[in-house]
Design a protein around this motif. Structure first.
Motif, PDB file in Angstrom:
ATOM      1  N   UNK A 104       0.876  -0.555  -0.206  1.00  0.00           N
ATOM      2  CA  UNK A 104      -0.040  -0.132  -0.117  1.00  0.00           C
ATOM      3  C   UNK A 104       1.108   0.978  -0.013  1.00  0.00           C
ATOM      4  N   UNK A 105       1.606   1.256   0.743  1.00  0.00           N
ATOM      5  CA  UNK A 105       2.828   2.000   0.816  1.00  0.00           C
ATOM      6  C   UNK A 105       3.976   2.327  -0.344  1.00  0.00           C
ATOM      7  N   UNK A 106       3.982   1.464  -1.065  1.00  0.00           N
ATOM      8  CA  UNK A 106       4.413   1.393  -2.274  1.00  0.00           C
ATOM      9  C   UNK A 106       3.601   2.427  -3.900  1.00  0.00           C
ATOM     10  N   UNK A 107       2.660   1.916  -3.570  1.00  0.00           N
ATOM     11  CA  UNK A 107       1.135   2.101  -4.351  1.00  0.00           C
ATOM     12  C   UNK A 107       1.030   4.003  -3.920  1.00  0.00           C
ATOM     13  N   UNK A 108       0.987   3.998  -2.471  1.00  0.00           N
ATOM     14  CA  UNK A 108       0.780   5.681  -2.329  1.00  0.00           C
ATOM     15  C   UNK A 108       2.430   6.424  -2.732  1.00  0.00           C
ATOM     16  N   UNK A 109       3.487   6.321  -2.623  1.00  0.00           N
ATOM     17  CA  UNK A 109       4.187   6.458  -3.531  1.00  0.00           C
ATOM     18  C   UNK A 109       4.328   6.441  -4.586  1.00  0.00           C
ATOM     19  N   UNK A 110       4.159   5.518  -5.244  1.00  0.00           N
ATOM     20  CA  UNK A 110       4.369   5.392  -6.798  1.00  0.00           C
ATOM     21  C   UNK A 110       2.861   6.951  -7.328  1.00  0.00           C
ATOM     22  N   UNK A 111       2.070   7.224  -7.075  1.00  0.00           N
ATOM     23  CA  UNK A 111       0.832   8.194  -6.458  1.00  0.00           C
ATOM     24  C   UNK A 111       1.177   9.165  -6.436  1.00  0.00           C
ATOM     25  N   UNK A 112       2.322   9.396  -5.357  1.00  0.00           N
ATOM     26  CA  UNK A 112       2.668  10.817  -5.437  1.00  0.00           C
ATOM     27  C   UNK A 112       3.465  11.381  -6.235  1.00  0.00           C
ATOM     28  N   UNK A 113       4.541  10.580  -6.689  1.00  0.00           N
ATOM     29  CA  UNK A 113       5.908  10.764  -7.498  1.00  0.00           C
ATOM     30  C   UNK A 113       5.365  11.092  -9.030  1.00  0.00           C
ATOM     31  N   UNK A 114       4.096  10.192  -9.349  1.00  0.00           N
ATOM     32  CA  UNK A 114       3.939  10.816 -10.763  1.00  0.00           C
ATOM     33  C   UNK A 114       2.608  11.338 -10.894  1.00  0.00           C
TER      34      UNK A 114
END
Length: 131
Positions: A102-112
């Protein structure tokens, strides 16, 4: 006897979904589930505390989403025999195991997110230019 077997078969497969990815993403990919799981990650919270932390969720939607997350095993609810009743929510072991992806998905969303928003603006401009 056929009726019993039919009922048993239906009950056994009632919650099975042929596509695990779609089944799980449909449940945790709604507007509130990830936010609730993120909010519960560091601590056990009571309903009102959780509602305060999230802020813009209605009590009805919070209650409904908590029930679904509990049904799916992401959270645990503990009721204390007090007056008024005290209810606490915390992540289950399954919920904790979901934190890393979930944190990886959140980080990806934030970065992109900026790139996604730019793509939306370009698409809109193209569409408006064709109209």
């Amino acid at each position: 006897m056929t009726t019993t077997n039919s009922v048993e078969t239906q009950t056994e497969t009632e919650f099975d979904h042929p596509c695990p990815i779609r089944d799980v993403l449909d449940r945790i990919g709604d507007q509130w589930s990830l936010l609730i799981l993120t909010t519960l990650a560091p601590a056990t919270l009571r309903f009102n505390e959780l509602h305060r932390e999230i802020g813009d969720i209605s009590r009805q939607m919070l209650s409904r989403t908590l029930k679904r997350l509990e049904q799916d095993g992401f959270i645990e609810r503990k009721i204390y025999a007090e007056v008024p009743p005290k209810v606490e929510y915390k992540l289950s072991p399954l919920g904790h195991s979901f934190l890393e992806p979930m944190q990886a998905l959140i980080a990806w969303a934030d970065s992109n997110h900026a790139q996604i928003c730019q793509s939306r603006r370009q698409h809109r401009a193209k569409k408006d230019g064709q109209a």
